[in-house]
Design a protein around this motif. Sequence first.
Motif, mmCIF file in Angstrom:
data_model
loop_
_atom_site.group_PDB
_atom_site.id
_atom_site.type_symbol
_atom_site.label_atom_id
_atom_site.label_comp_id
_atom_site.label_asym_id
_atom_site.label_seq_id
_atom_site.Cartn_x
_atom_site.Cartn_y
_atom_site.Cartn_z
ATOM 1 N N MET A 1 0.816 -1.221 0.000
ATOM 2 C CA MET A 1 0.000 0.000 0.000
ATOM 3 C C MET A 1 0.850 1.271 0.000
ATOM 4 S SD MET A 1 -3.216 -0.792 2.398
ATOM 5 C CE MET A 1 -4.311 -2.143 2.045
ATOM 6 N N GLY A 2 1.772 1.301 -0.893
ATOM 7 C CA GLY A 2 2.596 2.504 -1.032
ATOM 8 C C GLY A 2 3.443 2.820 0.192
ATOM 9 N N GLY A 3 3.870 1.780 0.903
ATOM 10 C CA GLY A 3 4.707 1.976 2.073
ATOM 11 C C GLY A 3 3.918 2.061 3.377
ATOM 12 N N HIS A 4 2.600 2.079 3.289
ATOM 13 C CA HIS A 4 1.763 2.180 4.483
ATOM 14 C C HIS A 4 1.113 0.853 4.856
ATOM 15 C CE1 HIS A 4 2.171 6.499 4.407
ATOM 16 N NE2 HIS A 4 1.822 6.497 3.127
ATOM 17 N N GLY A 5 1.425 -0.200 4.144
ATOM 18 C CA GLY A 5 0.789 -1.498 4.361
ATOM 19 C C GLY A 5 0.980 -2.044 5.763
ATOM 20 N N GLY A 6 2.161 -1.865 6.323
ATOM 21 C CA GLY A 6 2.416 -2.363 7.674
ATOM 22 C C GLY A 6 1.475 -1.753 8.701
ATOM 23 N N PHE A 7 1.241 -0.466 8.571
ATOM 24 C CA PHE A 7 0.349 0.221 9.507
ATOM 25 C C PHE A 7 -1.101 -0.205 9.279
ATOM 26 C CE2 PHE A 7 3.891 3.226 8.840
ATOM 27 C CZ PHE A 7 4.404 3.209 10.130
ATOM 28 N N VAL A 8 -1.501 -0.285 8.020
ATOM 29 C CA VAL A 8 -2.887 -0.630 7.694
ATOM 30 C C VAL A 8 -3.205 -2.054 8.119
ATOM 31 C CG1 VAL A 8 -4.509 -0.959 5.794
ATOM 32 C CG2 VAL A 8 -2.990 1.019 5.788
ATOM 33 N N TRP A 9 -2.348 -3.003 7.752
ATOM 34 C CA TRP A 9 -2.636 -4.408 8.068
ATOM 35 C C TRP A 9 -2.516 -4.691 9.559
ATOM 36 C CZ3 TRP A 9 -5.528 -6.370 4.714
ATOM 37 C CH2 TRP A 9 -5.387 -6.073 3.362
ATOM 38 N N SER A 10 -1.605 -3.998 10.248
ATOM 39 C CA SER A 10 -1.530 -4.189 11.696
ATOM 40 C C SER A 10 -2.774 -3.611 12.374
ATOM 41 C CB SER A 10 -0.260 -3.571 12.268
ATOM 42 O OG SER A 10 -0.258 -2.169 12.096
ATOM 43 N N ALA A 11 -3.319 -2.531 11.843
ATOM 44 C CA ALA A 11 -4.557 -1.970 12.394
ATOM 45 C C ALA A 11 -5.713 -2.952 12.200
ATOM 46 C CB ALA A 11 -4.877 -0.639 11.729
ATOM 47 N N TYR A 12 -5.778 -3.580 11.027
ATOM 48 C CA TYR A 12 -6.815 -4.601 10.790
ATOM 49 C C TYR A 12 -6.640 -5.772 11.763
ATOM 50 C CZ TYR A 12 -8.635 -2.599 6.435
ATOM 51 O OH TYR A 12 -9.219 -1.799 5.502
ATOM 52 N N LEU A 13 -5.418 -6.219 11.947
ATOM 53 C CA LEU A 13 -5.143 -7.352 12.829
ATOM 54 C C LEU A 13 -5.540 -7.026 14.272
ATOM 55 C CD1 LEU A 13 -3.930 -10.165 13.321
ATOM 56 C CD2 LEU A 13 -1.734 -9.029 13.637
ATOM 57 N N ILE A 14 -5.164 -5.865 14.735
ATOM 58 C CA ILE A 14 -5.506 -5.469 16.102
ATOM 59 C C ILE A 14 -7.022 -5.383 16.269
ATOM 60 C CG2 ILE A 14 -5.395 -3.536 17.739
ATOM 61 C CD1 ILE A 14 -2.517 -3.059 16.663
ATOM 62 N N THR A 15 -7.705 -4.848 15.271
ATOM 63 C CA THR A 15 -9.162 -4.747 15.328
ATOM 64 C C THR A 15 -9.809 -6.119 15.413
ATOM 65 O OG1 THR A 15 -9.102 -2.693 14.057
ATOM 66 C CG2 THR A 15 -11.196 -3.865 14.126
ATOM 67 N N VAL A 16 -9.352 -7.047 14.602
ATOM 68 C CA VAL A 16 -9.906 -8.408 14.623
ATOM 69 C C VAL A 16 -9.635 -9.068 15.972
ATOM 70 C CG1 VAL A 16 -9.671 -10.707 13.610
ATOM 71 C CG2 VAL A 16 -9.858 -8.716 12.133
ATOM 72 N N LEU A 17 -8.440 -8.907 16.513
ATOM 73 C CA LEU A 17 -8.117 -9.491 17.812
ATOM 74 C C LEU A 17 -8.995 -8.930 18.927
ATOM 75 C CD1 LEU A 17 -4.222 -9.657 17.661
ATOM 76 C CD2 LEU A 17 -5.841 -11.559 17.526
ATOM 77 N N VAL A 18 -9.215 -7.630 18.912
ATOM 78 C CA VAL A 18 -10.054 -7.004 19.937
ATOM 79 C C VAL A 18 -11.490 -7.502 19.826
ATOM 80 C CG1 VAL A 18 -11.065 -4.803 20.680
ATOM 81 C CG2 VAL A 18 -8.612 -4.968 20.245
ATOM 82 N N ILE A 19 -12.008 -7.592 18.616
ATOM 83 C CA ILE A 19 -13.379 -8.078 18.427
ATOM 84 C C ILE A 19 -13.497 -9.524 18.889
ATOM 85 C CG2 ILE A 19 -15.103 -8.675 16.678
ATOM 86 C CD1 ILE A 19 -14.271 -6.099 15.213
ATOM 87 N N CYS A 20 -12.504 -10.348 18.576
ATOM 88 C CA CYS A 20 -12.524 -11.743 19.036
ATOM 89 C C CYS A 20 -12.518 -11.807 20.559
ATOM 90 C CB CYS A 20 -11.342 -12.515 18.463
ATOM 91 S SG CYS A 20 -11.491 -12.867 16.707
ATOM 92 N N CYS A 21 -11.703 -10.980 21.196
ATOM 93 C CA CYS A 21 -11.680 -10.961 22.664
ATOM 94 C C CYS A 21 -13.018 -10.520 23.231
ATOM 95 C CB CYS A 21 -10.577 -10.031 23.168
ATOM 96 S SG CYS A 21 -8.924 -10.721 22.965
ATOM 97 N N LEU A 22 -13.648 -9.544 22.591
ATOM 98 C CA LEU A 22 -14.945 -9.057 23.065
ATOM 99 C C LEU A 22 -16.044 -10.099 22.910
ATOM 100 C CD1 LEU A 22 -14.886 -5.379 21.740
ATOM 101 C CD2 LEU A 22 -14.766 -6.134 24.111
ATOM 102 N N VAL A 23 -15.844 -11.057 22.038
ATOM 103 C CA VAL A 23 -16.835 -12.128 21.854
ATOM 104 C C VAL A 23 -16.496 -13.337 22.728
ATOM 105 C CG1 VAL A 23 -17.737 -13.784 20.170
ATOM 106 C CG2 VAL A 23 -17.463 -11.394 19.530
ATOM 107 N N ILE A 24 -15.248 -13.742 22.734
ATOM 108 C CA ILE A 24 -14.852 -14.993 23.385
ATOM 109 C C ILE A 24 -14.794 -14.873 24.904
ATOM 110 C CG2 ILE A 24 -12.932 -16.620 23.635
ATOM 111 C CD1 ILE A 24 -12.385 -16.159 20.632
#
Length: 60
Positions: free
Chosen positions: A12-35
């Motif tokens: 993503m033009g050099g911003h992929g690390g930030f974008v994909w880590s934000a997605y990963l953190i969001t998914v982890l938080v949502i999983c914790c909020l459910v599990i």
Amino acid sequence: MYFDSFSSALQMGGHGGFVWSAYLITVLVICCLVILPMRKEKQILRQLEGALKRQNRDKS
């Protein structure tokens, strides 16, 4: 947004690390909020079941 290849989509033009880590953190938080509440509910139900068994045993 249009990307020429899969690797350019990941970068993503050099911003992929930030974008994909934000997605990963969001998914982890949502999983914790459910599990975590589901696990806590099971624990509470087991405790209540044990208390009911002890109460019934003490009455007999």
